[in-house]
Design a protein around this motif. Structure first.
Motif, short mmCIF file in Angstrom:
data_model
loop_
_atom_site.label_atom_id
_atom_site.label_comp_id
_atom_site.label_asym_id
_atom_site.label_seq_id
_atom_site.Cartn_x
_atom_site.Cartn_y
_atom_site.Cartn_z
N UNK A 119 0.84 -1.19 0.00
CA UNK A 119 0.00 0.00 0.00
C UNK A 119 0.88 1.24 0.00
N UNK A 120 0.27 2.40 -0.26
CA UNK A 120 1.05 3.64 -0.33
C UNK A 120 1.67 3.96 1.04
N UNK A 121 0.91 3.67 2.10
CA UNK A 121 1.37 4.01 3.45
C UNK A 121 1.19 2.79 4.34
N UNK A 134 2.71 8.86 -4.84
CA UNK A 134 2.01 7.80 -4.13
C UNK A 134 1.90 8.27 -2.70
N UNK A 159 10.70 6.72 3.00
CA UNK A 159 10.17 6.47 1.66
C UNK A 159 11.02 5.33 1.12
N UNK A 180 7.44 3.71 -4.98
CA UNK A 180 7.83 3.73 -3.58
C UNK A 180 6.59 3.60 -2.70
N UNK A 181 6.82 3.35 -1.42
CA UNK A 181 5.76 3.42 -0.43
C UNK A 181 6.34 4.07 0.81
N UNK A 182 5.49 4.50 1.71
CA UNK A 182 5.95 5.10 2.96
C UNK A 182 5.82 4.07 4.07
#
Lengths: 428, 428
Positions: free
Chosen positions: A372-374, A405, B122, B416-418
């Motif tokens: 997922x993005x976060x 993202x 990130x 990318x993701x956080x």
């Protein structure tokens, strides 16, 4: 501006819209080549002009609200639409804060030297022209306009039909601020017509003038934009966020994070919609979590195992797929981290997921494997917000996979180019 | 594989293609979750399997070449299509080198801590599923497949109809290598049908399975893809590259860079197509530049001023807009850096531009203001290449503005993701 309404003379809506696009493209070059100080000055000047224009903005807004009520809009809708002195001040203050975000244009993202002596840099540059299509909230015109400008872009703003007059007054203030700083007023343009087809033209890209579209509004707007846009889009359709209470969870953190994730604000995209809880701790941890949520007014819907632990409505397959945007939480008991990750992969929307655990290996597995993005460890999903990330603001949250993202702040409204410096090198 | 050809039974081409997509999506998760070592092992195993398969690849290629000639393909076309032992070895060696590119997955791109104690990172993650549509050159199957895999992606490859058998044999070797390393063979799939409509299905995204499309081939393929794709595309339509000889240019560098930029290889996208030269130095610098180019077999086409300095064919407006991909160079005398930048903005394709100058201020102005993917100072435009950038390879060059710009190497095939780590923080 009035000439732009003369559609018959000027070749129709398409021609008017493409002219907006060409003007934006030309203004984008000027904004890009201006100094960071000039862009900052423009943002400060815009804040001043917005405060000056407060009476005019409020008067226009009163007309919009009056007409909206007469047209039968719900109170919730009117509340999103309505401005008061406090809200207008907040709009101006937000633009001021955007002026304090460090200017990202020209920043060197990476640099390296090759064996042949060529020196490479990857340098930030504005994306170019941003198209923002929004509903209801007039403040989006100022918020999005300011953030786009901070990142060196030009922007074309198209608001909802219910806030036309409010947005027009805000737009006047935005353009006066640009002029004060010596930037072209076409760097921020409000689409001058309420014609519904104007949106379709923007989605087609205005003959190559628009580089990316950002929709801000309800699901049907976002879905239409994602479906029809012929240019890239930064958007999220749904935020179906999960909290996974792992067997190694700290009980107090589990309660606090589940409660805050669901109930802090139920209608934001980062609100928790589904709780997953390991079988190994469900009997001990689910009751206090459920009690806290019920006390806060949340309706619980659970699978059979959850219901056997504490009473709640039955959850169906449909519940796992539902972003409630309401004080309703679906609860599922899972057999471990693989089950949790599989559930999220199947039902999630790649927005925001959190694990509660003191087990470092489980935390790592979760953050590595959840796509997922976060992804958070021991923190509320409600942190899915550009301000909380330290971005100083966001134009929206994106769940697509390319370019932006998660929260889309000023930095994400830039792209890059390569600068290569040599001493006469030629390639063998 | 044969069952996939049973279209009537299996619901038609759309169903077959969507099944490919679903398989790729499932395989992408496995590739992403595998270790960097496993992906490296797969690339090494693929190189071994390609070398083993050389006889079979060459035999299949001989059939493709024979049929291509019989169908009337030009020798130039056949040359792009044909393989020999040396070329097959080069394909295997390129895959091996891709295995030596550092694995980008999981790299921390940035990290920071907020006042509330939340720690943000990130982190690089694969894009997911790459769709590659290519023509003529069978090696693209291995090059693109390997690079996508290096970045943790799954890939669907669709080659031209003329190289079907060559690509099929290469595909077999790619899948054997995956299997050797314990990765699912569907991580690299060759579209199993020559049906021309298969491309259309890929451009529609295979029901959400494809995250980005990369076209490799001639202009009509790229234009079709850019026009019809409903998913993001990394591509360049044209490389109309410029060399600007500024008044402060070193004469020897100007000659070397103009000559190399045009004539090193005329059909690559980084070949120089137009030379701009400051009026202040045109009389002294244009003759030696023109002599060197003519001696190398280049045809020159110039504006009136250029022609008054040294004889050449007249250039028209059309010449400024033409990517020759041939030993032809258009030449224009300009009145300074503003003129040069304006010409590039008007006629360029945002690909690659170079300035030759010893004047640091002019170099800075050029690199700041020219809005192309690659801007060079005192170096040949022929350096527009992932290998020359140090990327270890590229899947293509992109001139779009989002996500990937310039050479698209392994790192650009990631998103990318956080990851956010806390100790129980909730949002006020």
């Amino acid at each position: 501006m009035s000439g732009l309404h003369d559609f018959a003379e000027r070749g129709g809506l398409g021609a008017v819209m493409n002219a907006l696009g060409a003007q934006a493209r030309a203004a984008a070059a000027a904004v890009r080549e201006a100094s960071a100080e000039t862009r900052t000055a423009a943002l400060r000047a815009i804040a001043v002009r917005l405060r000056e224009a407060a009476p005019a903005i409020l008067a226009a807004n009163a007309d919009d609200v009056r007409d909206g009520r007469a047209a039968g809009l719900s109170e919730a809708f009117v509340d999103r639409l309505a401005l008061d002195a406090k809200r207008v001040e907040a709009i101006a203050a937000a633009v001021e804060e955007t002026g304090e975000i460090p200017d990202p244009v020209g920043a060197v993202m990476a640099s390296w030297t090759r064996p042949n002596g060529l020196r490479f840099s990857r340098v930030r540059t504005p994306i170019g022209v941003i198209g923002v299509i929004f509903e209801s909230r007039p403040n989006v015109a100022a918020d999005a306009g300011a953030l786009a400008l901070r990142a060196g872009n030009a922007v074309i703003l198209r608001g909802g039909s219910d806030s036309t007059r409010s947005v027009r007054e805000i737009g006047r203030a935005l353009q006066l601020g640009l002029k004060d700083a010596g930037l072209p007023v076409e760097a921020i343009q409000i689409v001058p017509t309420a014609d519904r087809d104007a949106v379709g033209h923007m989605l087609a890209g205005l003959a190559g003038a628009i580089d990316v579209i950002v929709p801000r509004g309800g699901k049907s707007l976002v879905a239409r934009v994602q479906d029809e846009a012929r240019v890239p889009v930064f958007a999220h359709l749904e935020g179906l966020c999960h909290v996974y209470v792992h067997a190694g969870a700290d009980p107090a953190k589990a309660v606090a994070i589940a409660l805050n994730g669901k109930m802090r604000r139920v209608s934001v995209c980062g609100a928790t919609e589904t709780l997953l809880i390991d079988r190994a701790v469900a009997k001990t941890l689910l009751p206090p979590i459920a009690d806290a949520l019920r006390a806060a007014g949340c309706e619980l819907r659970g699978d059979e195992e959850a219901r056997s632990i504490t009473p709640m409505t039955p959850a169906t397959e449909e519940d796992w797929r539902t972003e409630y945007l309401a004080p309703i939480l679906s609860i599922r008991v899972v057999g471990g981290i693989d089950d949790a990750i599989a559930h999220i992969a199947r039902y999630g929307t790649s927005h925001t997921e959190a694990i509660v655990t003191e087990d470092a290996a489980a935390a790592d597995a979760f953050t590595n494997r959840v796509d997922s993005a976060i992804v958070l460890v021991n923190a509320s999903t409600q942190f899915a917000d550009g301000g909380e990330f330290g971005f100083g603001g966001e134009i929206g949250i994106a769940t697509g996979r390319l370019h932006a993202r998660g929260p889309v702040g000023a930095e994400q409204l830039t792209t890059f180019k390569y600068v290569v410096r040599g001493e006469g090198q030629i390639r063998p």
